[in-house]
Write a protein that holds these residues in place. Structure first.
Motif, PDB file in Angstrom:
ATOM      1  N   HIS A   1       0.840  -1.200   0.000  1.00 35.51           N
ATOM      2  CA  HIS A   1       0.000   0.000   0.000  1.00 35.51           C
ATOM      3  C   HIS A   1       0.868   1.241   0.000  1.00 35.51           C
ATOM      4  CE1 HIS A   1      -3.635  -2.315   0.736  1.00 35.51           C
ATOM      5  NE2 HIS A   1      -2.996  -2.956   1.699  1.00 35.51           N
ATOM      6  N   LEU A   2       0.279   2.346  -0.419  1.00 35.89           N
ATOM      7  CA  LEU A   2       0.976   3.627  -0.379  1.00 35.89           C
ATOM      8  C   LEU A   2       1.205   4.043   1.070  1.00 35.89           C
ATOM      9  CD1 LEU A   2      -1.000   5.507  -3.169  1.00 35.89           C
ATOM     10  CD2 LEU A   2       1.227   4.388  -3.361  1.00 35.89           C
ATOM     11  N   HIS A   3       2.203   4.869   1.265  1.00 35.12           N
ATOM     12  CA  HIS A   3       2.524   5.331   2.618  1.00 35.12           C
ATOM     13  C   HIS A   3       3.185   6.695   2.542  1.00 35.12           C
ATOM     14  CE1 HIS A   3       6.462   4.091   1.271  1.00 35.12           C
ATOM     15  NE2 HIS A   3       6.946   4.874   2.218  1.00 35.12           N
ATOM     16  N   GLN A   4       3.302   7.315   3.697  1.00 37.52           N
ATOM     17  CA  GLN A   4       4.062   8.555   3.816  1.00 37.52           C
ATOM     18  C   GLN A   4       4.408   8.799   5.270  1.00 37.52           C
ATOM     19  OE1 GLN A   4       1.734  11.885   2.446  1.00 37.52           O
ATOM     20  NE2 GLN A   4       0.197  11.654   4.030  1.00 37.52           N
ATOM     21  N   PHE A   5       5.459   9.564   5.474  1.00 35.43           N
ATOM     22  CA  PHE A   5       5.829  10.081   6.786  1.00 35.43           C
ATOM     23  C   PHE A   5       5.463  11.556   6.783  1.00 35.43           C
ATOM     24  CE2 PHE A   5       8.712   6.525   6.247  1.00 35.43           C
ATOM     25  CZ  PHE A   5       8.723   5.941   7.498  1.00 35.43           C
ATOM     26  N   VAL A   6       5.030  12.057   7.922  1.00 35.06           N
ATOM     27  CA  VAL A   6       4.808  13.489   8.079  1.00 35.06           C
ATOM     28  C   VAL A   6       5.725  13.925   9.218  1.00 35.06           C
ATOM     29  CG1 VAL A   6       3.143  15.325   8.532  1.00 35.06           C
ATOM     30  CG2 VAL A   6       2.413  13.249   7.308  1.00 35.06           C
ATOM     31  N   ILE A   7       6.775  14.668   8.835  1.00 30.08           N
ATOM     32  CA  ILE A   7       7.794  15.099   9.795  1.00 30.08           C
ATOM     33  C   ILE A   7       7.931  16.606   9.689  1.00 30.08           C
ATOM     34  CG2 ILE A   7      10.185  14.812  10.569  1.00 30.08           C
ATOM     35  CD1 ILE A   7      10.195  12.117   9.030  1.00 30.08           C
ATOM     36  N   HIS A   8       7.743  17.272  10.804  1.00 27.94           N
ATOM     37  CA  HIS A   8       7.787  18.740  10.856  1.00 27.94           C
ATOM     38  C   HIS A   8       6.836  19.348   9.825  1.00 27.94           C
ATOM     39  CE1 HIS A   8      12.117  18.362  12.600  1.00 27.94           C
ATOM     40  NE2 HIS A   8      11.191  18.146  13.518  1.00 27.94           N
ATOM     41  N   GLY A   9       5.677  18.704   9.639  1.00 26.71           N
ATOM     42  CA  GLY A   9       4.645  19.220   8.746  1.00 26.71           C
ATOM     43  C   GLY A   9       4.870  18.942   7.265  1.00 26.71           C
ATOM     44  N   LYS A  10       5.965  18.292   6.904  1.00 27.88           N
ATOM     45  CA  LYS A  10       6.261  18.000   5.505  1.00 27.88           C
ATOM     46  C   LYS A  10       6.096  16.498   5.251  1.00 27.88           C
ATOM     47  CE  LYS A  10       9.755  18.686   1.952  1.00 27.88           C
ATOM     48  NZ  LYS A  10      11.083  19.178   1.617  1.00 27.88           N
ATOM     49  N   HIS A  11       5.650  16.167   4.048  1.00 26.01           N
ATOM     50  CA  HIS A  11       5.391  14.779   3.673  1.00 26.01           C
ATOM     51  C   HIS A  11       6.612  14.183   2.963  1.00 26.01           C
ATOM     52  CE1 HIS A  11       0.993  15.083   4.462  1.00 26.01           C
ATOM     53  NE2 HIS A  11       1.340  16.356   4.403  1.00 26.01           N
ATOM     54  N   TYR A  12       6.968  12.942   3.373  1.00 21.62           N
ATOM     55  CA  TYR A  12       8.093  12.211   2.796  1.00 21.62           C
ATOM     56  C   TYR A  12       7.639  10.791   2.511  1.00 21.62           C
ATOM     57  CZ  TYR A  12      10.831  15.973   4.872  1.00 21.62           C
ATOM     58  OH  TYR A  12      11.331  17.204   5.216  1.00 21.62           O
ATOM     59  N   GLY A  13       8.192  10.215   1.462  1.00 17.93           N
ATOM     60  CA  GLY A  13       7.855   8.839   1.168  1.00 17.93           C
ATOM     61  C   GLY A  13       8.476   8.389  -0.119  1.00 17.93           C
ATOM     62  N   ILE A  14       8.081   7.204  -0.548  1.00 18.66           N
ATOM     63  CA  ILE A  14       8.568   6.615  -1.780  1.00 18.66           C
ATOM     64  C   ILE A  14       7.484   6.814  -2.831  1.00 18.66           C
ATOM     65  CG2 ILE A  14       9.299   4.470  -2.902  1.00 18.66           C
ATOM     66  CD1 ILE A  14      10.141   3.508  -0.054  1.00 18.66           C
ATOM     67  N   ALA A  15       7.822   7.466  -3.925  1.00 24.43           N
ATOM     68  CA  ALA A  15       6.848   7.717  -4.987  1.00 24.43           C
ATOM     69  C   ALA A  15       6.628   6.447  -5.810  1.00 24.43           C
ATOM     70  CB  ALA A  15       7.345   8.844  -5.883  1.00 24.43           C
ATOM     71  N   TYR A  16       5.383   6.184  -6.142  1.00 29.94           N
ATOM     72  CA  TYR A  16       5.021   5.054  -6.981  1.00 29.94           C
ATOM     73  C   TYR A  16       4.184   5.565  -8.143  1.00 29.94           C
ATOM     74  CZ  TYR A  16       6.386   2.152  -3.027  1.00 29.94           C
ATOM     75  OH  TYR A  16       7.091   1.547  -2.013  1.00 29.94           O
ATOM     76  N   LEU A  17       4.303   4.917  -9.280  1.00 33.16           N
ATOM     77  CA  LEU A  17       3.524   5.276 -10.452  1.00 33.16           C
ATOM     78  C   LEU A  17       2.039   5.218 -10.096  1.00 33.16           C
ATOM     79  CD1 LEU A  17       3.818   6.036 -13.427  1.00 33.16           C
ATOM     80  CD2 LEU A  17       3.615   3.609 -13.979  1.00 33.16           C
ATOM     81  N   GLY A  18       1.327   6.298 -10.332  1.00 33.80           N
ATOM     82  CA  GLY A  18      -0.094   6.357 -10.009  1.00 33.80           C
ATOM     83  C   GLY A  18      -0.372   6.693  -8.558  1.00 33.80           C
ATOM     84  N   GLY A  19       0.682   6.932  -7.781  1.00 35.83           N
ATOM     85  CA  GLY A  19       0.525   7.266  -6.363  1.00 35.83           C
ATOM     86  C   GLY A  19       1.004   8.677  -6.094  1.00 35.83           C
ATOM     87  N   LEU A  20       1.355   8.924  -4.870  1.00 37.62           N
ATOM     88  CA  LEU A  20       1.850  10.231  -4.477  1.00 37.62           C
ATOM     89  C   LEU A  20       3.262  10.452  -4.998  1.00 37.62           C
ATOM     90  CD1 LEU A  20       0.809  10.190  -0.712  1.00 37.62           C
ATOM     91  CD2 LEU A  20      -0.353  11.344  -2.571  1.00 37.62           C
TER      92      LEU A  20
END
Length: 183
Positions: A25-44
């Motif tokens: 599944h898609l995921h993200q971290f939110v650290i100090h108000g900013k979003h981080y993660g691994i980009a996937y085709l068709g995802g974030l």
């Protein structure tokens, strides 16, 4: 425990192992108000490369918190808190699981509310009744081994298998280093 050199991508992989999840599944971290993660085709998509952003880059302090969000359709939102900041121990391999209170919820159990309902459904008395029925007539079940695996999981729900998590973390580290050596 992870080191300050751990990247966002490595932290995600570590959490997937600790939860026993499959990273589907898609995921993200939110650290100090900013979003981080691994980009996937068709995802974030994310502005920063998760293989280059290290935990040290955030200058996190003891007690500080950030979020790990997984599976946006049935959201799991985990609050991660920095417990301690220590120097790496000589000879210690990282990451390492130093403890846990319970087993992780099943990845596909439809989220936190459904997990709590399942936990109530698989109360110890219910587990015992289902086990007795299974023992009494195993042929009455389409797949008695699947039923036994389910009962085994719920019977151990209040136990974190730290050793199994660490075995998997070591295995993943060895697999990663072998892959890097071949590149």
């Amino acid at each position: 425990m992870v080191t300050s050199e751990t990247t966002i991508a490595e932290l995600h992989a570590t959490l997937q192992i600790a939860f026993g999840w499959s990273d589907c599944h898609l995921h993200q971290f939110v650290i100090h108000g900013k979003h981080y993660g691994i980009a996937y085709l068709g995802g974030l998509s994310f502005a920063d490369n998760p293989d280059q952003v290290r935990l040290a880059d955030f200058r996190l302090r003891t007690g500080e918190r950030f979020f790990y969000e997984y599976n946006f359709h049935i959201p799991w939102r985990h609050e991660i808190r920095v417990e301690q900041i220590l120097s790496p121990a000589p000879g210690q391999r990282y990451p390492v699981c130093v403890g846990g209170a319970r087993a992780a919820p099943p990845e596909e159990c439809d989220g936190p509310h459904a997990f709590l309902a399942l936990r109530q459904h698989y109360h110890p008395h219910e587990l015992l009744e289902r086990l007795l029925v299974l023992i009494g007539d195993p042929d009455a079940h389409h797949d008695p081994y699947e039923e036994l695996r389910t009962l085994q999981y719920w019977a151990a729900i209040n136990r974190c298998d730290r050793r199994a998590i660490n075995r998997q973390l070591r295995h993943e580290a060895m697999t990663t280093s072998e892959t890097e050596a071949c590149a």
